[in-house]
Design a protein around this motif. Structure first.
Motif, PDB file in Angstrom:
ATOM      1  N   VAL A   1       4.138  -0.667   3.555  1.00 51.26           N
ATOM      2  CA  VAL A   1       3.399   0.594   3.414  1.00 51.26           C
ATOM      3  C   VAL A   1       4.393   1.726   3.185  1.00 51.26           C
ATOM      4  O   VAL A   1       5.238   2.011   4.031  1.00 51.26           O
ATOM      5  N   PHE A   2       4.285   2.363   2.037  1.00 53.84           N
ATOM      6  CA  PHE A   2       5.124   3.511   1.691  1.00 53.84           C
ATOM      7  C   PHE A   2       4.350   4.783   2.004  1.00 53.84           C
ATOM      8  O   PHE A   2       3.167   4.899   1.690  1.00 53.84           O
ATOM      9  N   PHE A   3       5.030   5.754   2.623  1.00 56.08           N
ATOM     10  CA  PHE A   3       4.382   7.011   2.982  1.00 56.08           C
ATOM     11  C   PHE A   3       5.134   8.175   2.373  1.00 56.08           C
ATOM     12  O   PHE A   3       6.331   8.351   2.602  1.00 56.08           O
ATOM     13  N   ALA A   4       4.432   8.983   1.576  1.00 52.74           N
ATOM     14  CA  ALA A   4       4.999  10.193   0.981  1.00 52.74           C
ATOM     15  C   ALA A   4       4.163  11.388   1.416  1.00 52.74           C
ATOM     16  O   ALA A   4       2.935  11.334   1.390  1.00 52.74           O
ATOM     17  N   SER A   5       4.828  12.463   1.810  1.00 49.98           N
ATOM     18  CA  SER A   5       4.117  13.645   2.289  1.00 49.98           C
ATOM     19  C   SER A   5       4.730  14.912   1.715  1.00 49.98           C
ATOM     20  O   SER A   5       5.947  15.096   1.742  1.00 49.98           O
TER      21      SER A   5
ATOM     22  N   ASN B   1      13.991   3.755   3.377  1.00 41.60           N
ATOM     23  CA  ASN B   1      13.426   4.472   2.222  1.00 41.60           C
ATOM     24  C   ASN B   1      11.932   4.226   2.051  1.00 41.60           C
ATOM     25  O   ASN B   1      11.397   4.382   0.957  1.00 41.60           O
ATOM     26  N   GLY B   2      11.270   3.863   3.152  1.00 42.78           N
ATOM     27  CA  GLY B   2       9.817   3.699   3.109  1.00 42.78           C
ATOM     28  C   GLY B   2       9.068   4.983   3.395  1.00 42.78           C
ATOM     29  O   GLY B   2       7.841   5.021   3.355  1.00 42.78           O
TER      30      GLY B   2
ATOM     31  N   PHE C   1       3.872   3.774  10.337  1.00 47.96           N
ATOM     32  CA  PHE C   1       4.447   2.928   9.292  1.00 47.96           C
ATOM     33  C   PHE C   1       5.968   3.059   9.172  1.00 47.96           C
ATOM     34  O   PHE C   1       6.547   2.634   8.178  1.00 47.96           O
ATOM     35  N   TRP C   2       6.613   3.603  10.183  1.00 44.43           N
ATOM     36  CA  TRP C   2       8.047   3.859  10.143  1.00 44.43           C
ATOM     37  C   TRP C   2       8.851   2.595   9.837  1.00 44.43           C
ATOM     38  O   TRP C   2       9.834   2.634   9.096  1.00 44.43           O
TER      39      TRP C   2
ATOM     40  N   VAL D   1       0.859  -1.182   0.000  1.00 43.58           N
ATOM     41  CA  VAL D   1       0.000   0.000   0.000  1.00 43.58           C
ATOM     42  C   VAL D   1       0.899   1.238   0.000  1.00 43.58           C
ATOM     43  O   VAL D   1       1.970   1.232   0.618  1.00 43.58           O
ATOM     44  N   ALA D   2       0.473   2.277  -0.683  1.00 40.69           N
ATOM     45  CA  ALA D   2       1.170   3.564  -0.619  1.00 40.69           C
ATOM     46  C   ALA D   2       0.195   4.631  -0.151  1.00 40.69           C
ATOM     47  O   ALA D   2      -0.976   4.633  -0.544  1.00 40.69           O
ATOM     48  N   ILE D   3       0.692   5.521   0.707  1.00 45.70           N
ATOM     49  CA  ILE D   3      -0.092   6.662   1.181  1.00 45.70           C
ATOM     50  C   ILE D   3       0.601   7.931   0.718  1.00 45.70           C
ATOM     51  O   ILE D   3       1.810   8.099   0.921  1.00 45.70           O
ATOM     52  N   ILE D   4      -0.140   8.817   0.087  1.00 48.70           N
ATOM     53  CA  ILE D   4       0.398  10.137  -0.265  1.00 48.70           C
ATOM     54  C   ILE D   4      -0.425  11.180   0.471  1.00 48.70           C
ATOM     55  O   ILE D   4      -1.655  11.197   0.377  1.00 48.70           O
TER      56      ILE D   4
END
Length: 371
Positions: A210-214, A240-241, A204-205, A187-190
Motif C-alpha cells: 500500500v503506497f500512501f501519498a498526501s 519509500n512507501g 501503512f507505514w 493499492v495506492a492511496i492519495i
C-alpha cells in the motif's frame, strides 16, 4: 458513477470542541452531507444505501481494544455517572502502559488524541456506518465499477490502528484499501485533504503493498502537528512507501495542482491495481480551516487529473466544512473527475452489478451493535 450514502451519520452530533485552548462548535455537522448530496444529485449520479459488511474488515485495520472502546465508551461513561460526551481529560499514549481495566476516562485519554473528537450517544453507530459506506463502495469496485464515491461521515484519515483524532474514529479509506487489496494486490492511496492523513500513514507505514501519498498544509502550527514532513518515507519493510508533499499556508492554486501531480507520479510508480482517494474539500480558499487557499476551478482541474488515470478509483470523503460553497466545489471536482474517466478506457471490468437494484437513503432506526 454510483455514490454510497447512509443517513445514519446524523446520529453523530459532536457539539462544542476544544482546539488550541479555545472552545468552538465542531465543524463536522450533518449539513455537510446535505451539501454533498445536492452536488451528486445535481450531476445525475446514482445514490445507493450502504450495506453491512460486519466488523471483520474494521478489525483488519484497527485493534480489538480500540474497536471495543469505540463501541462501549459512551455507555461506560454514563454508567460511571459522568455527564455529557466522552472527552479525554488526561493523555497516555505509551502502548506498554495500556491496561484493559482502566476506567473510560483513562481509556479515552489513550485512544483519543485530542479534544476535538468527542464520543456521544450516536458516535459509534455513525462511525461504524461510515466504514460500511466505504466498504460498500469498495465492493462496487470489486464487482467491476471503474469509479465509486463513498460519502463518509465522520471522516477517517486521522484514525490510526488504536486511536482516533481530528474528528475521526475509524479510518474509512484504510479499511477500504485493505479490503480492496485482497482482490487487486497493490493499492495506492492519495490524500488531498488539507490536513495530513497521519492515521493512514501509521497504518501503512510498514506495508509494501500500500503506497500512501498526501498533499497538505505543513504541520507547523497546523493539525495534526506531529506528522506530514517530507522526511517521513515509510518503515524498514516499506521504504519509500510514503510520499508527503507539505505546502506552506495559503499556497494557492499552482502549488496545489503541482503537488497533486507529484503525488500522482508517485502513485503510478507504485503500479497499483486500484487507487483510493481520501477526498477533502477543506483546502478551499473559503473553508474555515484556512489552509491552502485553493479555488473551485482548481478542484475541477484536480478532478480531471485524477479521473484520467486508467485504474479503478474509489473516492472516500474526508473533510470540507464551508457549508455555503461545499456543494459548488464538490460539483466542480466531480464534474472534472467523471468527464476525464469517460474519455479513458479501463480493461478491468465485469459484466454484472448486483448493487444496482438497491434502494437508497433509508433512515437510521436503531444503533448498530458490535458484531
Amino acid at each position: 458513477m454510483k455514490v454510497v450514502y447512509t443517513g445514519r451519520h446524523r446520529a453523530h452530533i459532536p457539539g462544542d470542541v476544544i482546539e488550541n485552548g479555545i472552545t468552538r462548535p465542531s465543524r463536522d455537522v450533518p449539513q455537510r452531507m446535505d451539501a454533498l448530496l445536492r452536488a451528486v444529485y445535481s450531476l445525475g449520479h446514482d445514490v445507493i444505501e450502504a450495506d453491512d459488511h460486519g466488523t471483520s474488515p474494521l478489525a483488519a485495520v484497527h485493534s480489538k481494544a480500540y474497536l471495543a472502546f469505540l463501541a462501549t465508551a459512551y455507555r461506560d461513561w454514563q454508567r460511571l455517572g459522568l455527564a455529557g460526551r466522552v472527552v479525554p481529560a488526561a493523555f497516555e499514549t505509551r502502548p506498554e502502559a495500556y491496561c484493559d481495566e482502566w476506567s473510560p476516562i483513562a481509556k479515552s485519554g489513550f485512544h483519543l488524541r485530542d479534544q476535538i473528537t468527542p464520543i456521544g450517544e450516536g458516535t459509534w453507530s455513525a462511525a461504524y456506518w461510515a466504514a460500511q459506506t466505504a466498504l460498500t463502495a469498495a465492493a462496487l469496485i470489486k464487482e467491476g465499477e471503474n469509479q465509486a464515491y463513498a460519502m463518509c461521515r465522520p471522516s477517517g484519515h486521522h484514525a490510526g490502528p488504536d486511536f482516533g483524532g481530528g474528528a475521526t474514529y475509524l479510518n474509512n479509506a484504510a479499511i477500504a484499501a485493505r479490503f480492496l487489496a485482497r482482490d487487486f494486490g497493490r493499492v495506492a492511496i492519495i490524500d488531498i485533504d488539507v490536513h495530513h492523513g497521519n492515521g493512514t500513514q501509521e497504518i501503512f507505514w510498514d506495508d509494501p503493498d500500500v503506497f500512501f501519498a498526501s498533499i497538505h498544509r505543513s504541520p507547523e502550527a497546523f493539525y495534526p502537528h506531529f506528522t506530514g514532513s517530507q522526511k517521513e518515507t515509510g518503515g524498514s519493510a516499506a521504504p519509500n512507501g510514503i510520499l508527503n508533499v507539505p505546502l506552506p499556508a495559503r499556497a494557492g492554486d499552482a502549488a496545489f495542482v503541482q503537488g497533486i501531480e507529484t503525488c500522482l507520479a508517485g502513485v503510478l510508480e507504485h503500479k497499483p491495481g486500484v487507487i483510493v482517494v481520501s477526498l477533502g474539500f477543506d483546502a478551499l480558499s473559503t473553508d474555515p480551516c484556512t489552509g491552502l487557499s485553493v479555488s473551485e476551478p482548481s478542484f475541477e482541474t484536480v478532478g480531471q487529473r485524477i479521473g484520467a488515470i486508467d485504474k479503478p478509483i474509489l473516492l472516500v470523503q474526508e473533510g470540507g466544512y464551508d457549508l455555503v460553497n461545499l456543494q459548488g466545489v464538490a460539483q466542480r471536482f466531480l464534474r472534472g473527475f467523471c468527464s476525464a474517466e469517460s474519455q479513458a478506457h479501463n480493461p478491468i471490468r465485469s459484466a454484472g452489478n448486483s448493487f444496482a437494484s438497491r434502494q437508497a437513503l433509508t433512515p437510521l432506526k436503531t444503533p448498530v451493535a458490535m458484531r
